[in-house]
Structure formats: structure tokens, C-alpha cells
Scaffold this motif. Structure first.
Motif, PDB file in Angstrom:
ATOM      1  N   GLU A   1     -22.012  -9.275   6.885  1.00 38.63           N
ATOM      2  CA  GLU A   1     -22.307  -7.955   7.424  1.00 38.63           C
ATOM      3  C   GLU A   1     -21.301  -6.934   6.913  1.00 38.63           C
ATOM      4  N   GLN A   2     -21.734  -5.690   6.792  1.00 38.51           N
ATOM      5  CA  GLN A   2     -20.863  -4.610   6.324  1.00 38.51           C
ATOM      6  C   GLN A   2     -19.636  -4.451   7.226  1.00 38.51           C
ATOM      7  N   THR A   3     -19.832  -4.592   8.539  1.00 40.51           N
ATOM      8  CA  THR A   3     -18.701  -4.436   9.456  1.00 40.51           C
ATOM      9  C   THR A   3     -17.662  -5.532   9.241  1.00 40.51           C
ATOM     10  N   GLN A   4     -18.107  -6.707   8.808  1.00 43.46           N
ATOM     11  CA  GLN A   4     -17.180  -7.809   8.533  1.00 43.46           C
ATOM     12  C   GLN A   4     -16.450  -7.606   7.207  1.00 43.46           C
ATOM     13  N   GLN A   5     -16.983  -6.791   6.348  1.00 43.53           N
ATOM     14  CA  GLN A   5     -16.401  -6.578   5.024  1.00 43.53           C
ATOM     15  C   GLN A   5     -15.477  -5.361   4.986  1.00 43.53           C
ATOM     16  N   PHE A   6     -15.709  -4.369   5.844  1.00 41.80           N
ATOM     17  CA  PHE A   6     -14.987  -3.102   5.796  1.00 41.80           C
ATOM     18  C   PHE A   6     -13.476  -3.276   5.941  1.00 41.80           C
ATOM     19  N   PHE A   7     -13.037  -3.921   7.010  1.00 42.02           N
ATOM     20  CA  PHE A   7     -11.601  -4.011   7.267  1.00 42.02           C
ATOM     21  C   PHE A   7     -10.868  -4.938   6.308  1.00 42.02           C
ATOM     22  N   PRO A   8     -11.456  -6.065   5.891  1.00 46.61           N
ATOM     23  CA  PRO A   8     -10.778  -6.847   4.843  1.00 46.61           C
ATOM     24  C   PRO A   8     -10.566  -6.037   3.552  1.00 46.61           C
ATOM     25  N   GLU A   9     -11.518  -5.186   3.213  1.00 46.27           N
ATOM     26  CA  GLU A   9     -11.353  -4.322   2.035  1.00 46.27           C
ATOM     27  C   GLU A   9     -10.190  -3.355   2.256  1.00 46.27           C
ATOM     28  N   TYR A  10     -10.112  -2.797   3.464  1.00 50.06           N
ATOM     29  CA  TYR A  10      -9.020  -1.880   3.798  1.00 50.06           C
ATOM     30  C   TYR A  10      -7.670  -2.595   3.710  1.00 50.06           C
ATOM     31  N   VAL A  11      -7.579  -3.783   4.290  1.00 49.90           N
ATOM     32  CA  VAL A  11      -6.331  -4.545   4.288  1.00 49.90           C
ATOM     33  C   VAL A  11      -5.924  -4.900   2.859  1.00 49.90           C
ATOM     34  N   GLN A  12      -6.900  -5.243   2.026  1.00 47.01           N
ATOM     35  CA  GLN A  12      -6.613  -5.581   0.636  1.00 47.01           C
ATOM     36  C   GLN A  12      -6.073  -4.376  -0.134  1.00 47.01           C
ATOM     37  N   LEU A  13      -6.455  -3.187   0.254  1.00 43.47           N
ATOM     38  CA  LEU A  13      -5.990  -1.957  -0.381  1.00 43.47           C
ATOM     39  C   LEU A  13      -4.618  -1.530   0.130  1.00 43.47           C
ATOM     40  N   TYR A  14      -4.351  -1.755   1.394  1.00 40.34           N
ATOM     41  CA  TYR A  14      -3.192  -1.179   2.081  1.00 40.34           C
ATOM     42  C   TYR A  14      -1.848  -1.520   1.431  1.00 40.34           C
ATOM     43  N   ARG A  15      -1.513  -2.790   1.294  1.00 42.73           N
ATOM     44  CA  ARG A  15      -0.192  -3.172   0.757  1.00 42.73           C
ATOM     45  C   ARG A  15       0.007  -2.717  -0.685  1.00 42.73           C
TER      46      ARG A  15
ATOM     47  N   LEU B   1      -1.364  -0.259  -2.154  1.00 43.94           N
ATOM     48  CA  LEU B   1      -1.265   1.194  -2.116  1.00 43.94           C
ATOM     49  C   LEU B   1       0.139   1.627  -1.701  1.00 43.94           C
ATOM     50  N   LEU B   2       0.682   1.004  -0.654  1.00 45.77           N
ATOM     51  CA  LEU B   2       2.040   1.335  -0.221  1.00 45.77           C
ATOM     52  C   LEU B   2       3.065   1.031  -1.318  1.00 45.77           C
ATOM     53  N   ASN B   3       2.881  -0.082  -2.008  1.00 53.05           N
ATOM     54  CA  ASN B   3       3.798  -0.427  -3.095  1.00 53.05           C
ATOM     55  C   ASN B   3       3.753   0.634  -4.201  1.00 53.05           C
ATOM     56  N   ARG B   4       2.554   1.047  -4.585  1.00 51.77           N
ATOM     57  CA  ARG B   4       2.427   2.080  -5.622  1.00 51.77           C
ATOM     58  C   ARG B   4       2.986   3.412  -5.137  1.00 51.77           C
TER      59      ARG B   4
ATOM     60  N   ILE C   1       6.861  19.794  -2.126  1.00 54.61           N
ATOM     61  CA  ILE C   1       5.962  20.419  -3.117  1.00 54.61           C
ATOM     62  C   ILE C   1       5.860  19.543  -4.360  1.00 54.61           C
ATOM     63  N   ASN C   2       6.989  19.027  -4.838  1.00 55.14           N
ATOM     64  CA  ASN C   2       6.983  18.170  -6.027  1.00 55.14           C
ATOM     65  C   ASN C   2       6.240  16.854  -5.780  1.00 55.14           C
ATOM     66  N   VAL C   3       6.507  16.235  -4.635  1.00 56.87           N
ATOM     67  CA  VAL C   3       5.842  14.972  -4.315  1.00 56.87           C
ATOM     68  C   VAL C   3       4.338  15.187  -4.176  1.00 56.87           C
ATOM     69  N   MET C   4       3.951  16.268  -3.523  1.00 54.21           N
ATOM     70  CA  MET C   4       2.525  16.539  -3.342  1.00 54.21           C
ATOM     71  C   MET C   4       1.816  16.718  -4.688  1.00 54.21           C
ATOM     72  N   ALA C   5       2.481  17.331  -5.656  1.00 56.04           N
ATOM     73  CA  ALA C   5       1.892  17.478  -6.991  1.00 56.04           C
ATOM     74  C   ALA C   5       1.709  16.107  -7.638  1.00 56.04           C
ATOM     75  N   ASP C   6       2.712  15.232  -7.508  1.00 55.70           N
ATOM     76  CA  ASP C   6       2.602  13.873  -8.052  1.00 55.70           C
ATOM     77  C   ASP C   6       1.494  13.090  -7.348  1.00 55.70           C
ATOM     78  N   LEU C   7       1.414  13.237  -6.039  1.00 52.61           N
ATOM     79  CA  LEU C   7       0.402  12.511  -5.270  1.00 52.61           C
ATOM     80  C   LEU C   7      -1.009  12.982  -5.584  1.00 52.61           C
ATOM     81  N   GLU C   8      -1.159  14.264  -5.885  1.00 51.38           N
ATOM     82  CA  GLU C   8      -2.493  14.768  -6.214  1.00 51.38           C
ATOM     83  C   GLU C   8      -3.041  14.037  -7.435  1.00 51.38           C
ATOM     84  N   VAL C   9      -2.219  13.859  -8.450  1.00 52.58           N
ATOM     85  CA  VAL C   9      -2.630  13.136  -9.655  1.00 52.58           C
ATOM     86  C   VAL C   9      -2.911  11.671  -9.313  1.00 52.58           C
ATOM     87  N   PHE C  10      -2.008  11.044  -8.555  1.00 51.25           N
ATOM     88  CA  PHE C  10      -2.154   9.648  -8.169  1.00 51.25           C
ATOM     89  C   PHE C  10      -3.447   9.418  -7.388  1.00 51.25           C
ATOM     90  N   TYR C  11      -3.686  10.245  -6.368  1.00 46.54           N
ATOM     91  CA  TYR C  11      -4.877  10.079  -5.540  1.00 46.54           C
ATOM     92  C   TYR C  11      -6.154  10.381  -6.319  1.00 46.54           C
TER      93      TYR C  11
END
Length: 139
Positions: A2-16, A18-21, A101-111
């Protein structure tokens, strides 16, 4: 599955990863994501107390105190007394504002790179779903 069973595992797989990057992106500024979160909050909403920051960031007040102390040492925030002697207001310094301001400019490119291929509608739907889940989590 089910989609509901897949949503949060996908989020968890992205989270760490993403934080490392994010931490790698913040490293040249000598910041970590927890420090960045407080700086961005102060940038968006202005001065606030440690207690307010703790509530808004959903972390313990001693953690905020430790992070703010480090940001103070780095010259990114300032502290001024409030009307009550126990109350202290935390705000960005000019150096802190420039850093944000500098970090936000870097994050805009990253995101932008991270979300390449996603439509505005995709992003709006994702934001809606995450906000709904957060609201339901805190019922």
C-alpha cells in the motif's frame, strides 16, 4: 504494498543522507544542520527566547542553550536581556545575517538539484502530506 506503507520508509531513506549532504554543504561555514535551523528561524521570525526556539524547533531547551552558546562564540547571534532578568532575547548579528544569506544561496542550488524533475504541483502535494502527517502526529 500500500502507498501508506511505502511513504514513510521512503522518507526515512531520504532523511539521513539528506542531513549528511546538508552538513557537508554547511561545513565551510563551520555549521551543522541543528545550528542552521536556529539561524534560519531567527532570520525568518526575528528575535526570540531559548524557550521559544525549543518549542519551534521541537527540541529540548538545554540543546538550544548549547547551540546558541556556540553560535554566540562564532559571532552569529547576540543575546540581550529581556524585561525579566531570567529572560534573554536571541537575535542574529550582522555577521549572522550575512551567513544566512550565503547559506540560503547555496541551499537554493542544492535543493533545486535535489528536486529536479518535480513539478510545483508535486512539491505542493508533498508539503501538504507532510504537514498533515505532522499535525496528526501531534494530536
Amino acid at each position: 504494498m500500500e502507498q501508506t506503507q511505502q511513504f514513510f520508509p521512503e522518507y526515512v531513506q531520504l532523511y539521513r543522507p539528506l542531513l549528511n549532504r546538508l552538513n557537508n554543504l554547511l561545513a565551510p561555514y563551520q555549521l551543522f544542520h541543528s545550528q542552521w535551523g536556529i539561524l534560519k528561524l531567527l532570520w525568518l521570525d526575528g528575535e526570540m527566547t531559548s524557550a521559544e526556539i525549543a518549542i519551534r524547533r521541537q527540541v529540548e531547551k538545554p540543546s538550544v542553550t548549547k547551540i546558541v552558546q556556540r553560535l554566540l562564540e562564532m559571532g552569529l547571534v547576540s543575546i540581550r536581556p529581556g524585561t525579566d532578568r531570567r529572560e534573554k532575547w536571541i537575535g542574529l548579528t550582522e555577521q549572522g545575517q550575512a551567513t544566512v544569506i550565503n547559506v540560503m544561496a547555496d541551499l537554493e542550488v542544492f535543493y533545486d538539484n535535489l528536486l529536479e524533475g518535480a513539478t510545483v504541483e508535486d512539491l505542493e502535494a508533498g508539503i501538504r502530506v507532510l504537514k498533515l502527517a505532522n499535525k496528526n502526529l501531534h494530536k
